[in-house]
Design a protein around this motif. Sequence first.
Motif, short mmCIF file in Angstrom:
data_model
loop_
_atom_site.label_atom_id
_atom_site.label_comp_id
_atom_site.label_asym_id
_atom_site.label_seq_id
_atom_site.Cartn_x
_atom_site.Cartn_y
_atom_site.Cartn_z
N PHE A 431 0.84 -1.20 0.00
CA PHE A 431 0.00 0.00 0.00
C PHE A 431 0.88 1.25 0.00
N GLU A 432 1.99 1.18 0.74
CA GLU A 432 2.85 2.37 0.80
C GLU A 432 3.47 2.69 -0.55
N GLN A 433 3.82 1.66 -1.30
CA GLN A 433 4.31 1.96 -2.66
C GLN A 433 3.16 2.48 -3.52
N GLY A 434 1.95 1.98 -3.26
CA GLY A 434 0.77 2.50 -3.96
C GLY A 434 0.61 3.99 -3.74
N ILE A 435 0.88 4.43 -2.51
CA ILE A 435 0.80 5.86 -2.21
C ILE A 435 1.84 6.62 -3.04
N TYR A 436 3.05 6.05 -3.14
CA TYR A 436 4.07 6.68 -3.99
C TYR A 436 3.54 6.81 -5.43
N MET A 481 -3.78 6.57 6.90
CA MET A 481 -4.92 5.71 6.56
C MET A 481 -4.43 4.28 6.28
N GLY A 482 -3.28 4.18 5.62
CA GLY A 482 -2.68 2.88 5.35
C GLY A 482 -2.43 2.11 6.65
N GLU A 483 -1.95 2.83 7.67
CA GLU A 483 -1.70 2.17 8.96
C GLU A 483 -3.01 1.72 9.61
N THR A 484 -4.02 2.59 9.53
CA THR A 484 -5.33 2.23 10.09
C THR A 484 -5.89 0.99 9.40
N LEU A 485 -5.78 0.95 8.08
CA LEU A 485 -6.42 -0.14 7.32
C LEU A 485 -5.60 -1.43 7.38
#
Length: 603
Positions: A431-436, A481-485
């Motif tokens: 997900f974090e790379q998705g944010i990038y 949000m990534g951390e929450t999900l």
Amino acid sequence: MSAPTTNKKLLDWVAEITAMCTPDQVVWCDGSKEEYDRLMGEMVASGMAIKLNEEKRPNSYAFNSDPSDVARVENRTYIASVKEEDAGPTNNWIDPVELKATMSELYKGCMKGRTMYVIPFSMGPIGSPIAKNAIEISDSPYVVVNMHIMARVSTEVLRLIEKNDDFIPCLHSVGAPLEPGQEDSRWPCAPIEKKYIAHFPEENLIWSYGSGYGGNALLGKKCLALRIASNMARHEGWMAEHMLILRFTSPEGKKYHIAAAFPSACGKTNLAMLQSTVPGWKVETIGDDIAWMKPGPDGRLYAINPEAGFFGVAPGTSEASNPMALASCARDAIFTNVVVTPDLDVWWEDMGVECEGGTDWKNNPWKPGMKDKDGNKIKGAHPNSRFTARAELCPVICPDWEDPAGVPIDIFVFGGKRTSVMPLVHEAFSFEQGIYMGATASSEPTAAALDVGAKLRFDPFAMTPFIGYHAGDYMQHWFDMGETLGDKAPRCFYVNWFRKTDDGKWLWPGFGENSRVLKWMCDRVEGKVGARETPIGLMPIDGELTLDGLDIPASDWAELMKVDAEAFKATLADAKDYLAKFGAKLPAKMKEQMAALEKRLEA
Ligand code: SAT
Ligand code: MN
């Protein structure tokens, strides 16, 4: 007219605005058909609206704006946060005290000779836990009828405001007071230097002055549902995004929900209403422009479309490109800045039908092929001409599009328009790379002379003009949000439908065939297909993204799937340059993503 509410906060606000703007009368709107028909009747009588042919285009109307008032005015749009640093590098900022003083001066007496409409509306299904109640005050009857389609205008909203003692105030004036006896213009508005589209995020307040067009005036859309809502969402732990929402259903009946962000002119409305070419798979539309998303009780992310209609770009909409959008505006629609034909129907460029001529968006007689004195073709419809259509009339609207609980999002898609470098599809490792990927979504500059040699244009999450606070904090909110999900976060993909060969031929057919790419994403979510690891992400294994029935030479496919490490290094360098302007607010996690990508590209 006596006020149909007892809410003191609302009555006080309406009284304050009435005293400032001094309209001739105040009308409280109820969203009824009677109100719609009455206002349309008045606008036809005044010459502002044209009633279209009842047989061909039932209950529909055309408007032409002033040639100076045809689109959102980003350079007159302000985030007036108390501290300048909270507006950040992507917004214009003016001190809120100063801006209020300037605008109060303009608002003084600005509704003289006009009616002030008080429009109670909900963004999102009325009463939904994700919805917001609001009031738009406007002196434009055109705004009222468009709000009827784009939002839920209803007296029920007044009941909710009475119950919760809470609403988002949105003030709008076209900025054109009338002296006694003065004839109104067909599209009243103020000159550009007097236009202000202002947001006061600490007060959840919107003030708009001087324009009657689209997002400048229909304040529920970009002003509330994106700029103000994005700021509320960050404080309240949810997301307001410039995304379409669709449901993609497999032949077995399994439903996948996809939210996708693309910059303008990348076919968002077309994708939202796509007609699948993968046998047995079906697309249903939930929204075409905005998604509000909140974690649900099961920890997944649930999305609603806060709008009730489509405010779509008309030119280019045809039976071939988007028959569902055409069907949505077959009746009960409003058209702005299109051609009106002699038989009182509408036409625009690339509608896919012949037109003998008519009245163009500037109210002049017009024929196709007409040229101006410099020999340039005169367009009949303005390139940003629009249809306002009820979502419920879309033949592929999802039966659950108004479910107050929303739909669970499985997949995020980001993209931009690049004729080279960016492959057809790749999936983020995390997900974090998705944010990038979302944060560095980019398009090539246009061929306009001034742009030659210019770098890529970055449009993070297609939100550049709509982030209501500092864009660095916005990116951090995505990571939060990534951390929450956690492991319930949607899977992230990046697509590019716009690759070309060196001699300018499209490599990918696009339109309905894009469903093949969506199906591959669903197969990935389902664990049905593997993927090959590349430095930029996970990509289809040959044969697993179905090309059956398509005539794509193997060499074209190889090109569509190519990862050119050197070219990606250049894109990464551009991204770094762009992100540098976020300064200390650039999230550390974004830097980690860039460093990791750089390392993978070097390997
Ligand atoms: O005019 S709107 O802001 O509603 C449409 C758009 O620019 O995307
Ligand atoms: Mn949009």
